[in-house]
Design a protein around this motif. Structure first.
Motif, PDB file in Angstrom:
ATOM      1  N   THR A  55       0.917  -1.262   0.162  1.00 57.08           N
ATOM      2  CA  THR A  55      -0.043  -0.065   0.021  1.00 57.08           C
ATOM      3  C   THR A  55       0.958   1.361   0.044  1.00 57.08           C
ATOM      4  OG1 THR A  55      -0.049   0.270   2.338  1.00 57.08           O
ATOM      5  CG2 THR A  55      -1.702  -1.337   1.531  1.00 57.08           C
ATOM      6  N   ALA A  56       0.110   2.423   0.004  1.00 59.10           N
ATOM      7  CA  ALA A  56       1.096   3.703  -0.019  1.00 59.10           C
ATOM      8  C   ALA A  56       1.734   3.995   1.317  1.00 59.10           C
ATOM      9  CB  ALA A  56       0.027   4.777  -0.482  1.00 59.10           C
ATOM     10  N   THR A  57       1.323   3.059   2.126  1.00 54.52           N
ATOM     11  CA  THR A  57       1.833   3.369   3.637  1.00 54.52           C
ATOM     12  C   THR A  57       2.835   2.225   4.027  1.00 54.52           C
ATOM     13  OG1 THR A  57       0.133   2.272   4.602  1.00 54.52           O
ATOM     14  CG2 THR A  57       0.093   4.562   4.491  1.00 54.52           C
ATOM     15  N   GLY A  58       3.023   1.430   2.883  1.00 57.06           N
ATOM     16  CA  GLY A  58       3.984   0.105   3.076  1.00 57.06           C
ATOM     17  C   GLY A  58       3.419  -0.773   3.824  1.00 57.06           C
ATOM     18  N   VAL A  59       2.232  -1.290   3.820  1.00 57.35           N
ATOM     19  CA  VAL A  59       1.511  -2.459   4.225  1.00 57.35           C
ATOM     20  C   VAL A  59       1.718  -3.517   3.228  1.00 57.35           C
ATOM     21  CG1 VAL A  59      -0.472  -3.703   4.967  1.00 57.35           C
ATOM     22  CG2 VAL A  59      -0.110  -1.340   5.603  1.00 57.35           C
ATOM     23  N   ASP A  82      -6.230   1.151   0.813  1.00 62.91           N
ATOM     24  CA  ASP A  82      -5.939   2.745   1.176  1.00 62.91           C
ATOM     25  C   ASP A  82      -7.226   3.131   1.032  1.00 62.91           C
ATOM     26  OD1 ASP A  82      -3.079   2.487   1.322  1.00 62.91           O
ATOM     27  OD2 ASP A  82      -2.678   2.715  -0.931  1.00 62.91           O
ATOM     28  N   ALA A 126      -8.877   2.772   4.513  1.00 58.83           N
ATOM     29  CA  ALA A 126      -8.232   3.522   5.596  1.00 58.83           C
ATOM     30  C   ALA A 126      -8.446   4.920   5.575  1.00 58.83           C
ATOM     31  CB  ALA A 126      -6.775   3.243   5.527  1.00 58.83           C
ATOM     32  N   THR A 127      -8.721   5.396   4.268  1.00 53.99           N
ATOM     33  CA  THR A 127      -8.998   6.820   4.082  1.00 53.99           C
ATOM     34  C   THR A 127     -10.675   7.103   4.602  1.00 53.99           C
ATOM     35  OG1 THR A 127      -7.427   7.236   2.515  1.00 53.99           O
ATOM     36  CG2 THR A 127      -9.382   8.776   2.566  1.00 53.99           C
ATOM     37  N   ASN A 137     -11.072   6.651   8.174  1.00 50.10           N
ATOM     38  CA  ASN A 137     -10.192   7.693   8.823  1.00 50.10           C
ATOM     39  C   ASN A 137      -9.132   6.931  10.163  1.00 50.10           C
ATOM     40  OD1 ASN A 137      -8.694   9.918   9.241  1.00 50.10           O
ATOM     41  ND2 ASN A 137     -10.210  10.692  10.921  1.00 50.10           N
ATOM     42  N   PRO A 160      -6.193   3.975  10.396  1.00 52.45           N
ATOM     43  CA  PRO A 160      -5.054   3.257   9.682  1.00 52.45           C
ATOM     44  C   PRO A 160      -5.554   1.572   9.679  1.00 52.45           C
ATOM     45  CG  PRO A 160      -4.256   4.947  10.938  1.00 52.45           C
ATOM     46  CD  PRO A 160      -5.739   4.853  11.343  1.00 52.45           C
ATOM     47  N   TYR A 161      -5.050   0.877   8.769  1.00 51.31           N
ATOM     48  CA  TYR A 161      -4.786  -0.501   8.750  1.00 51.31           C
ATOM     49  C   TYR A 161      -3.751  -0.861   9.943  1.00 51.31           C
ATOM     50  CZ  TYR A 161      -4.279  -5.270   7.616  1.00 51.31           C
ATOM     51  OH  TYR A 161      -4.233  -6.744   7.707  1.00 51.31           O
TER      52      TYR A 161
END
Length: 478
Positions: A333-337, A365, A368-369, A372, A374-375
């Motif tokens: 994912t964009a957050t590194g998951v 993503d 999570a958005t 609001n 986060p995974y």
């Protein structure tokens, strides 16, 4: 058609005839005669009170040992209504609660719901599935050990948790007081099979606020093909080699087939899982990433033991245990998951996992958005399995699917299959929040999990594949 019909053909009628009143009266007389005979038979044949059997006696606790036997003696009687347990230096026979005891209504093991006297905190579970058939028993087996730390919420001298009859204990269950480190005396350990309980009676009640640890250091069970708990799945690979792998399905009561536990969704705890394998090209996967791998020699065989990171607080039904030789498509994912798609090697080589791999990071993503929130796990893997009864299962960090619900073969799959795969992925990943992070206390509230996920799946698809127009689909179908 309306009007009346006249069936009189003008010919004279011959024979005997009865009026309606005569027929009705005859029927009433016959019924009265039958009732009278029945009452007379019942009254004459009824035994007197003096011959009535005495009411059975009841007990308020699981029966205590009745017979002391020499060491290493195992006794069974009748239809499995007596079992042998070990206490101290002697084997003792203890009747099963369900077979020989007429319990009172306030016996805690009679309730199909666990009492709230003890609350689990943390499990350490080790499982070793043997992927070769056991010659002596002609079955596949798994072996394990586990501990569970629990909090004494209400003082009690009973430890009640789930343990299916298929789970066989090789040694005594032990209880330790975490504050003093001393062993708590176990007076009896008795199964109550109607509720799949293990009922442990201790010599003294627990102290409210203190923690204790139950240790089951050796047990085993069948690695069956019943799609429940930890089970085996089989397939032939592209080279014609027959493969046996280990998969799990814990919802709703599979965990108790695998290790002793408080197997209800409301009894959340953290878990450390260790899985063993000993075949080339095989490895282990669970809810969390691996943090350690060591080798152990067991029965002259070398096994690889993979320990996984501690899970968040979660329900037993969300555990996932896999030992396999699968390949995977990697994503993030964009957050590194981490978002891997696991499947049989030939399907990955055929790019059948690519579509799921492309959309899964975006789905996480989007959700999570939208929430609001986060995974919360470092990975969100998904796996396609050939033998899987649930369709798809939202195990936290390792979602399992039937192959047809995750894999897309460009040579034979349709455009509609793509939409279906996207929708199912959206549904299962929505459960990572609704169901996993926030969990219903009992199964009668499961509609909350499924209702939210069934709605949110359209939001997920809209976020990654707006050309599928999922909003118009929900408008047309709901």
């Amino acid at each position: 058609m309306s009007g009346s019909m006249d069936f009189d053909d003008g010919r004279s009628k011959k024979g005997y005839y009865f009026s309606k009143a005569a027929v009705a009266g005859s029927v009433v007389v016959v019924i009265l005669m039958l009732l009278t005979v029945g009452l007379l038979v019942g009254l004459v044949g009824r035994p007197t009170c003096a011959n009535d059997a005495a009411a059975p006696t009841t007990t308020s606790s699981p029966p205590k040992p009745t017979t002391t036997l020499p060491n290493d003696v195992t006794t069974t009687t009748g239809n499995n209504d007596v079992t042998t347990t070990t206490a101290g230096d002697n084997d003792v026979t203890t009747p099963n609660v369900d077979a020989t005891t007429a319990p009172t209504s306030n016996d805690p093991w009679l309730n199909s719901r666990l009492p709230n006297t003890l609350l689990p905190i943390h499990y350490n579970v080790k499982i070793r599935p043997v992927l070769d058939i056991d010659v002596a028993t002609s079955t596949y087996l798994f072996y394990g050990s586990s501990t569970v730390q629990y909090l004494c919420n209400v003082s009690t001298d009973y430890i009640i948790m789930h343990s299916h009859a298929e789970l066989i204990y090789d040694n005594d269950i032990k209880i330790f007081d975490d504050k003093t480190g001393s062993e708590v005396t176990v007076e009896s350990n008795t199964p109550y099979r109607p509720n799949q309980y293990m009922v442990i009676k201790t010599s003294s009640p627990c102290v409210v606020g203190d923690t204790y640890t139950m240790v089951a250091d050796s047990f085993h069970g069948e690695l069956g093909d019943d799609l429940t708990g930890i089970y085996r799945s089989e397939y032939d690979n592209e080279f014609g080699d027959h493969r046996v792998i280990a998969i799990s399905q814990m919802e709703s009561t599979g965990a108790r087939h695998t290790f002793p536990c408080f197997d209800e969704p409301g009894f959340k705890a953290t878990f450390n899982i260790t899985l063993y394998h000993n075949k080339p090209d095989f490895y282990s996967i669970a809810n969390m990433p691996p943090i350690d791998s060591q080798t152990e020699t067991i029965n002259s065989e070398v096994w690889s033991a993979t320990k996984f990171d501690t899970t968040p607080i979660m329900s037993t039904y969300l555990l996932a245990l896999v030992v396999c030789d699968f390949l995977y498509e990697h994503g993030a994912t964009a957050t590194g998951v981490q978002t891997r798609i696991y499947s049989r090697p030939e399907t990955i080589k055929n790019d059948e996992g690519k579509f799921a791999s492309e959309i899964s990071p975006g789905v996480l993503d989007v959700l999570a958005t939208h929430f609001n929130v986060p995974y919360p796990l470092p990975k969100s893997d998904q796996m396609a399995v050939s033998d899987f009864g649930a369709g798809a299962m939202e195990n936290w960090g390792l979602v399992l699917y039937r192959e047809t619900l995750l894999l897309f073969d460009a040579n034979i799959s349709s455009v509609h299959d793509k939409y279906s795969i996207a929708q199912v992925i959206g549904h299962e990943l929505a459960h990572q929040w609704f169901g996993n992070l926030v969990t219903a206390a009992w199964w009668n509230e499961i509609w909350l999990n499924e209702g939210f996920a069934s709605y949110v799946q359209y939001i997920a698809v809209e976020g990654v594949k707006p050309e599928y127009k999922p909003v118009s689909v929900i408008s047309a179908t709901h």
